[in-house]
Design a protein around this motif. Structure first.
Motif, PDB file in Angstrom:
ATOM      1  N   UNK A  81       0.856  -1.178   0.000  1.00 27.71           N
ATOM      2  CA  UNK A  81       0.000   0.000   0.000  1.00 27.71           C
ATOM      3  C   UNK A  81       0.894   1.230   0.000  1.00 27.71           C
ATOM      4  N   UNK A  82       0.615   2.124  -0.924  1.00 28.53           N
ATOM      5  CA  UNK A  82       1.327   3.404  -1.022  1.00 28.53           C
ATOM      6  C   UNK A  82       0.473   4.430  -0.289  1.00 28.53           C
TER       7      UNK A  82
ATOM      8  N   UNK B  33       2.862  10.119  -4.683  1.00 33.70           N
ATOM      9  CA  UNK B  33       2.269  10.139  -6.027  1.00 33.70           C
ATOM     10  C   UNK B  33       1.879   8.734  -6.489  1.00 33.70           C
ATOM     11  N   UNK B  34       0.929   8.645  -7.417  1.00 31.77           N
ATOM     12  CA  UNK B  34       0.559   7.347  -7.968  1.00 31.77           C
ATOM     13  C   UNK B  34       1.773   6.665  -8.599  1.00 31.77           C
ATOM     14  N   UNK B  35       1.763   5.327  -8.597  1.00 32.71           N
ATOM     15  CA  UNK B  35       2.854   4.587  -9.219  1.00 32.71           C
ATOM     16  C   UNK B  35       3.029   5.067 -10.661  1.00 32.71           C
TER      17      UNK B  35
ATOM     18  N   UNK C 212       5.795   5.578   3.500  1.00 35.68           N
ATOM     19  CA  UNK C 212       4.934   5.742   2.337  1.00 35.68           C
ATOM     20  C   UNK C 212       4.710   4.450   1.553  1.00 35.68           C
ATOM     21  N   UNK C 213       5.453   3.397   1.901  1.00 41.37           N
ATOM     22  CA  UNK C 213       5.372   2.121   1.190  1.00 41.37           C
ATOM     23  C   UNK C 213       5.318   0.992   2.214  1.00 41.37           C
TER      24      UNK C 213
ATOM     25  N   UNK D 241      -6.830   2.275  -8.287  1.00 41.79           N
ATOM     26  CA  UNK D 241      -7.004   3.712  -8.382  1.00 41.79           C
ATOM     27  C   UNK D 241      -6.441   4.320  -7.100  1.00 41.79           C
ATOM     28  N   UNK D 242      -5.963   5.549  -7.159  1.00 39.12           N
ATOM     29  CA  UNK D 242      -5.585   6.272  -5.942  1.00 39.12           C
ATOM     30  C   UNK D 242      -6.872   6.807  -5.338  1.00 39.12           C
ATOM     31  N   UNK D 243      -7.044   6.544  -4.040  1.00 43.60           N
ATOM     32  CA  UNK D 243      -8.210   7.110  -3.353  1.00 43.60           C
ATOM     33  C   UNK D 243      -7.730   8.098  -2.302  1.00 43.60           C
TER      34      UNK D 243
END
Length: 144
Positions: free
Chosen positions: A70-71, A75-77, A96-97, A137-139
């Motif tokens: 989980x990021x 920023x998105x991958x 963050x990871x 998706x980034x939420x």
């Protein structure tokens, strides 16, 4: 926007930057119990969903499997400064990871009050995102 992001990830993967195991067409990772815009209380239960592939612990080499990462608040991958290295060498371990190399499919996160972004990324046996990457998706969630 979703299609542009997916196209960019496929372009990165096809250029040989990504070093992960192949992923089958149509594989998806997603949040089971959270949606973009949700307001929640901490600790936050986050449940991971996966279709088109199976879950296997890190270090396990089985075709069409991986484990979750989980990021958080990054920023998105494909858009982060370190992502070219990450796509080739694996997901780092830091705030963050987060890694779920045991094959876990949920986590309870202690998050401070405020707005947070979350993205799920499936990794192969070496923590490297698949080729093409299997990402959610980034939420954005708000913690009260």
């Amino acid at each position: 926007m979703k299609h542009l992001f997916a196209a960019a990830l496929i372009a990165i993967a096809s250029q040989g930057v990504a070093g992960g195991a192949p992923s089958p067409e149509g594989a998806e990772v997603y949040f089971v119990n959270l949606s973009d815009g949700d307001t929640v209380q901490s600790p936050v239960l986050v449940q991971f969903g996966l279709s088109g592939m199976g879950v296997a612990p890190a270090g396990t080499e089985v075709e069409n499997t991986g484990h979750h990462h989980i990021f958080i608040n990054r920023p998105p991958l494909g858009e982060g400064a370190e992502d070219a290295d990450l796509l080739e060498n694996g997901v780092p371990t830091d705030d963050n990871h987060r890694h779920f190399g045991g094959g876990q499919t949920e986590v309870t996160l202690e998050l401070p009050a405020g707005t947070h972004t979350l993205q799920l990324v499936l990794g192969d046996e070496f923590h490297v995102p698949h080729t093409p990457p299997v990402v959610s998706e980034v939420i954005t969630i708000t913690v009260n």
